[in-house]
Design a protein around this motif. Structure first.
Motif, PDB file in Angstrom:
ATOM      1  N   ILE A  80      50.019 -67.454 -46.598  1.00 14.97           N
ATOM      2  CA  ILE A  80      48.985 -66.674 -46.191  1.00 14.97           C
ATOM      3  C   ILE A  80      48.678 -66.637 -44.618  1.00 14.97           C
ATOM      4  O   ILE A  80      48.909 -67.515 -44.015  1.00 14.97           O
ATOM      5  CB  ILE A  80      47.575 -66.559 -46.952  1.00 14.97           C
ATOM      6  N   ASP A  81      48.418 -65.229 -44.198  1.00 16.94           N
ATOM      7  CA  ASP A  81      48.011 -65.297 -42.672  1.00 16.94           C
ATOM      8  C   ASP A  81      46.503 -64.487 -42.891  1.00 16.94           C
ATOM      9  O   ASP A  81      46.474 -63.363 -43.112  1.00 16.94           O
ATOM     10  CB  ASP A  81      49.096 -64.258 -42.196  1.00 16.94           C
ATOM     11  N   VAL A  82      45.498 -65.261 -42.429  1.00 13.64           N
ATOM     12  CA  VAL A  82      44.393 -64.685 -42.485  1.00 13.64           C
ATOM     13  C   VAL A  82      43.752 -64.051 -41.073  1.00 13.64           C
ATOM     14  O   VAL A  82      43.945 -64.821 -39.899  1.00 13.64           O
ATOM     15  CB  VAL A  82      43.197 -65.613 -42.816  1.00 13.64           C
ATOM     16  N   ASN A  83      43.351 -62.805 -40.990  1.00 14.93           N
ATOM     17  CA  ASN A  83      42.985 -62.181 -39.637  1.00 14.93           C
ATOM     18  C   ASN A  83      41.504 -61.943 -39.917  1.00 14.93           C
ATOM     19  O   ASN A  83      41.060 -61.524 -40.673  1.00 14.93           O
ATOM     20  CB  ASN A  83      43.859 -61.024 -39.527  1.00 14.93           C
ATOM     21  N   THR A  84      41.014 -62.048 -38.625  1.00 18.62           N
ATOM     22  CA  THR A  84      39.439 -61.650 -38.515  1.00 18.62           C
ATOM     23  C   THR A  84      39.373 -60.461 -37.627  1.00 18.62           C
ATOM     24  O   THR A  84      39.881 -60.687 -36.451  1.00 18.62           O
ATOM     25  CB  THR A  84      38.898 -63.062 -37.668  1.00 18.62           C
ATOM     26  N   LEU A  85      38.987 -59.601 -38.218  1.00 16.36           N
ATOM     27  CA  LEU A  85      38.513 -58.381 -37.707  1.00 16.36           C
ATOM     28  C   LEU A  85      37.202 -58.160 -37.257  1.00 16.36           C
ATOM     29  O   LEU A  85      36.497 -58.776 -37.660  1.00 16.36           O
ATOM     30  CB  LEU A  85      38.988 -57.099 -38.588  1.00 16.36           C
ATOM     31  N   TYR A  94      37.230 -60.210 -42.763  1.00 14.80           N
ATOM     32  CA  TYR A  94      38.196 -61.214 -42.819  1.00 14.80           C
ATOM     33  C   TYR A  94      39.331 -60.162 -43.835  1.00 14.80           C
ATOM     34  O   TYR A  94      38.940 -59.785 -45.006  1.00 14.80           O
ATOM     35  CB  TYR A  94      38.076 -62.481 -43.698  1.00 14.80           C
ATOM     36  N   LYS A  95      40.665 -60.261 -43.245  1.00 15.98           N
ATOM     37  CA  LYS A  95      41.646 -59.609 -44.227  1.00 15.98           C
ATOM     38  C   LYS A  95      42.727 -60.868 -44.241  1.00 15.98           C
ATOM     39  O   LYS A  95      43.292 -61.122 -43.165  1.00 15.98           O
ATOM     40  CB  LYS A  95      41.996 -58.401 -43.446  1.00 15.98           C
ATOM     41  N   THR A  96      43.260 -61.010 -45.441  1.00 13.56           N
ATOM     42  CA  THR A  96      44.346 -61.988 -45.660  1.00 13.56           C
ATOM     43  C   THR A  96      45.658 -61.106 -45.892  1.00 13.56           C
ATOM     44  O   THR A  96      45.692 -60.298 -46.876  1.00 13.56           O
ATOM     45  CB  THR A  96      44.138 -62.840 -46.771  1.00 13.56           C
ATOM     46  N   LYS A  97      46.638 -61.450 -45.362  1.00 13.14           N
ATOM     47  CA  LYS A  97      47.935 -61.143 -45.944  1.00 13.14           C
ATOM     48  C   LYS A  97      48.710 -61.904 -46.471  1.00 13.14           C
ATOM     49  O   LYS A  97      49.151 -63.072 -45.930  1.00 13.14           O
ATOM     50  CB  LYS A  97      48.919 -60.626 -44.517  1.00 13.14           C
ATOM     51  N   PHE A  98      49.176 -61.613 -47.740  1.00  8.82           N
ATOM     52  CA  PHE A  98      49.979 -62.813 -48.678  1.00  8.82           C
ATOM     53  C   PHE A  98      51.378 -62.605 -48.319  1.00  8.82           C
ATOM     54  O   PHE A  98      51.931 -61.267 -48.174  1.00  8.82           O
ATOM     55  CB  PHE A  98      49.798 -62.500 -50.210  1.00  8.82           C
ATOM     56  N   LEU A  99      52.142 -63.540 -47.896  1.00  8.99           N
ATOM     57  CA  LEU A  99      53.380 -63.679 -47.301  1.00  8.99           C
ATOM     58  C   LEU A  99      54.593 -63.854 -48.359  1.00  8.99           C
ATOM     59  O   LEU A  99      55.880 -63.667 -47.856  1.00  8.99           O
ATOM     60  CB  LEU A  99      53.633 -64.675 -45.985  1.00  8.99           C
ATOM     61  N   GLY A 106      54.343 -62.160 -57.217  1.00  8.01           N
ATOM     62  CA  GLY A 106      53.762 -61.945 -55.794  1.00  8.01           C
ATOM     63  C   GLY A 106      52.580 -60.879 -55.739  1.00  8.01           C
ATOM     64  O   GLY A 106      51.319 -61.051 -55.031  1.00  8.01           O
ATOM     65  N   ASP A 107      52.713 -59.799 -56.762  1.00  7.61           N
ATOM     66  CA  ASP A 107      51.691 -58.836 -56.714  1.00  7.61           C
ATOM     67  C   ASP A 107      50.215 -59.547 -57.227  1.00  7.61           C
ATOM     68  O   ASP A 107      49.210 -58.928 -56.909  1.00  7.61           O
ATOM     69  CB  ASP A 107      52.253 -57.734 -57.632  1.00  7.61           C
ATOM     70  N   ILE A 108      50.569 -60.244 -58.331  1.00  9.27           N
ATOM     71  CA  ILE A 108      49.151 -60.834 -58.915  1.00  9.27           C
ATOM     72  C   ILE A 108      48.520 -61.935 -57.814  1.00  9.27           C
ATOM     73  O   ILE A 108      47.130 -61.613 -57.478  1.00  9.27           O
ATOM     74  CB  ILE A 108      49.468 -61.670 -59.979  1.00  9.27           C
ATOM     75  N   GLU A 109      49.234 -62.383 -57.013  1.00 11.77           N
ATOM     76  CA  GLU A 109      48.800 -63.293 -56.162  1.00 11.77           C
ATOM     77  C   GLU A 109      48.113 -62.510 -54.793  1.00 11.77           C
ATOM     78  O   GLU A 109      47.076 -62.941 -54.256  1.00 11.77           O
ATOM     79  CB  GLU A 109      49.653 -64.304 -55.557  1.00 11.77           C
TER      80      GLU A 109
END
Length: 784
Positions: A80-85, A94-99, A106-109
């Motif tokens: 994951i890549d967690v970004n703080t906006l 907080y917005k997390t991008k699942f890599l 992957g869609d479920i995760e």
């Protein structure tokens, strides 16, 4: 106990919607697990197990590797890549991008992490809002404490000089020359709250990559132990100058203050500087500090439980998905406001210090005893004696039935006389016992469905009665009343010489019950008895006391106990007017009895009418006028029905009784279902109900509405008098009165449920305590 159940149990009921949706996230993980079961083996991959190294650091209870976030491992290990906006109001979002979305499942995760972000943002926003509220409240308490310290010094100074001045003016003697004495009294002790606890961004604990283990009793400190945040309270100006800008807030909490408020336009009074005034101020401010401390405890517990929930759900994700993402995400959680802010903890310490020094004479044990009352413990003796008294009650009831049947008492003339004269005396205890049993059942279901009845009623923490205690009291009273009835029955019919003793059995039993109820000693649930007596006194003094929920709830209960109240009048007639010696029902011939028979039936409805008027004056809401008219229509119906009963069934009175009773029943039924229960909403997502429901089965609400209407109409038998030859009229009246008590018990459950849901909708988990002082600015007043 599994964490999910414990998490739900430990929630603040009024804040339930603001907690992390742990079960919702678990459902997504179960869906992911089912998908992986269909595609792959259930066990984690060997590569995942091989790459997991022994832990040497913990974050929020999760065992993690040491080192930076991305320094260890290859780029392929990133999940994951967690970004703080920055959202509205410069708040962090907080917005997390699942890599790994392209992989199987992957869609479920990705859905799981989107949901996780929503919950973290929700929790963080709620926590920030509550922290801002407590900081404002702490600032108000800080000002209140400045005024209290100054008032104490002023009263002490006047007492030393023997001054009899009762009014403060600008020419009053100041203590400027005694500034050193004032400083000695203050002792340079930290008194202010926000003056030492304005937490700025630069004073926050620096984010730590290692984090710390979550512990509800662990106190977080800043890099300098937070000591730079706890400034010492110092009076910048003469303490007496503070008193020139404050007045006493008149809360109209007593009959005298209410009467004064009627003749005064202002709710504020000037200081009189006497000891009684100081004592009242200290009591009110002490209660405000205790309530504020409880509020801070709830907020701290809210933070701890949500951090634990995020930790647990990430553990489950790692186990099911066989990926290492907990460390990355928990770093973000721990560095968010809900995970890193020390403001609540520091405020708790500050409140403890201030309360102990200023309200407990620096006695820490007594101070903490007031701030943290011990949780109530339910002993096994309550359960044992409840069962024992229940068995005795059943045995006594069987003995009474067998005694009556063996002697064929109901077939004899003396038996009919006995039912006519003696049975109404004991039916009083039957009404009370049934009402207590219904209350015990209500408490049981309130607890089952997490309705916070203790908070709604305003019980002091640790003193509220549970359903076991109420059931114990009900069964104990049942043993006394049934035992007295059996003794009365046996002695009255066995020997003539026991006639005098027999007459005193009901009176002695009533005297015993009243003596226990109003006993001033700390026995038999002293706190609950005092609470009941106080609410009863407020009801009788309406509208001189402000209307609170326990007061009007008790008054509503009394409106369903009209027959029980009339039984008290029967005691007056039977023993006060000498009817016990003649053994005949001659009460109707006494003017005093007839007068009391009228008045006592109207009193409960009149109290509710006055309470509605008081609440309208306080809140200016027109709905309370309509509620008062409802009780006024009921008073008219009760009076006409009583006249009809005494006029021996005249047709004209019967028509008036039917009309007035029909109008009162319609108004009361509508108010019960629509206003008190909040049901029959046209725009509700639950058709004909309301949006929020505590009971999961909707049929329960429809059954309750139908049953309420049916039981409301049951007492029409008293007006129409259907001829039931095999049933005595006294028996019919008693049965209908019992049905009304049952209806009121059902009403009580849904009434409190609706009140609880209103608190939930507003996240209202504590009551506001009125502060004693009100500040005003003379310059601002002149400008206005």
């Amino acid at each position: 106990m599994k964490f999910g159940k414990d998490f739900k149990k430990q929630m603040v009921p009024e804040w339930a919607e603001a907690y992390m949706d742990y079960n919702g996230l678990k459902r997504i993980l179960r869906e992911l697990r089912e998908y992986k079961r269909n595609k792959h083996s259930v066990t984690p991959s060997k590569d995942f197990e091989r790459r997991r190294s022994p832990p040497d650091r913990t974050i929020s209870g999760i065992e993690l590797q040491s080192g930076s976030l991305r320094s260890n491992g290859d780029i392929e290990d990133q999940v994951i890549d967690v970004n703080t906006l920055h959202g509205d109001g410069c708040r962090e979002v907080y917005k997390t991008k699942f890599l790994r979305q392209s992989e199987e499942g992957g869609d479920i995760e990705a859905t799981f992490f989107r949901k996780l972000d929503q919950e973290l943002n929700k929790v963080n926003t709620f926590y920030n809002d509550k922290v801002e509220e407590v900081k404002k409240e702490a600032n108000n308490l800080d000002k209140q404490m400045e005024a209290l310290v100054a008032l104490r010094l002023k009263v002490k100074k006047l007492d030393q000089y023997g001054s009899r001045s009762k009014r403060h003016n600008n020419s009053a003697v100041h203590l400027t020359s005694n500034k050193s004495s004032a400083d000695d009294n203050l002792g340079n002790e930290p008194t202010g709250l926000t003056s030492g606890l304005q937490v700025n961004e630069e004073h926050r604990r620096e984010p730590s990559t290692g984090g710390s283990e979550v512990n509800p009793n662990h106190v977080k400190n800043s890099s300098s132990d937070g000591r730079e945040l706890l400034k010492t309270y110092t009076q910048k100006e003469d303490p007496m100058e503070v008193l020139e800008h404050v007045r006493i807030t008149n809360t109209l909490e007593s009959p005298i203050s209410t009467i004064k408020g009627v003749f005064k336009d202002s709710r504020e009074e000037e200081l009189s500087f006497d000891k009684e005034e100081l004592k009242r101020v200290e009591e009110r401010l002490r209660a405000a500090f205790i309530q504020f401390y409880h509020q801070l405890q709830l907020l701290k517990h809210y933070s701890f439980m949500n951090l634990s929930a995020f930790s647990k759900i990430m553990k489950k994700y790692e186990k099911i998905a066989s990926r290492r993402a907990a460390r990355s995400y928990m770093l973000i959680v721990d560095n968010s406001n809900v995970g890193s802010s020390d403001e609540v903890t520091n405020l708790l310490e500050r409140v403890e210090t201030t309360f102990i020094q200023k309200f407990s004479n620096s006695n820490r044990r007594e101070g903490m005893k007031s701030l943290r009352p011990k949780a109530k413990r339910e002993g096994h003796s309550v359960t044992f004696f409840s069962g024992f008294f229940s068995g005795c009650s059943i045995a006594l009831l069987v003995a009474i039935v067998l005694s009556i049947e063996a002697r064929k008492l109901l077939d004899k003339e003396e038996g009919a006389e006995y039912v006519e004269n003696i049975f109404p005396l004991y039916s009083l205890f039957g009404y009370i016992i049934l009402h207590m049993l219904m209350y015990a059942a209500d408490i049981y279901f309130w607890r089952c469905y997490r309705v916070n009845y203790a908070f709604i009623f305003g019980f002091k923490k640790g003193t509220e009665l549970g359903y076991r205690e109420v059931f114990l009291l009900a069964t104990g009273l049942a043993v006394l009343s049934l035992g007295g009835f059996l003794a009365n029955l046996h002695l009255d019919l066995s020997a003539e010489k026991y006639k005098t003793v027999t007459e005193l059995v009901p009176l002695g039993l009533l005297a015993l019950v009243l003596a226990i109820t109003f006993c001033p000693f700390k026995i038999i649930y002293h706190s609950s008895r005092f609470f009941f007596i106080r609410s009863l006194f407020h009801c009788t003094c309406a509208p001189l006391y402000p209307e609170t929920f326990p007061d009007f709830f008790l008054a509503d209960q009394l409106t369903s106990q009209v027959q029980a109240l009339r039984s008290f009048v029967l005691y007056v007639c039977y023993y006060g007017l000498g009817e016990s010696s003649r053994r005949q029902s001659k009460c109707r011939s006494h003017g005093l009895y007839n007068t009391l028979y009228f008045i006592i039936a109207v009193v409960p409805f009149w109290m509710r009418f006055l309470q509605c008027i008081r609440r309208f004056c306080d809140e200016k809401d027109v709905k309370y006028i309509f509620n008062g008219l409802k009780y006024l229509s009921t008073i008219v119906a009760v009076i006409i029905r009583t006249v009809y009963e005494m006029e021996k069934g005249k047709t004209s009175w019967m028509v008036l009784a039917l009309i007035s009773s029909a109008v009162a029943t319609t108004m009361n039924t509508y108010w019960d279902i629509v206003m008190d229960w909040g049901l029959l909403r046209k725009t509700s997502k639950n058709k004909y109900l309301r949006d929020r429901l505590v009971v999961p089965h909707k049929i329960v609400y429809f059954a309750a509405m139908v049953l309420n209407v049916v039981l409301r109409l049951a007492w029409m038998q008293l007006v129409l008098e259907f001829k039931l030859r095999t049933v005595n009229k006294v028996t019919i009246t008693t049965v209908i009165a019992f049905l009304e008590v049952i209806r009121r018990g059902i009403w009580s459950f849904f009434r409190l449920e609706n009140e609880h849901l209103n608190n939930v909708g507003q996240y209202r988990a504590f009551k506001s305590v009125p502060l004693p002082f009100s500040y005003y600015d003379e310059d601002a007043d002149k400008d206005d």
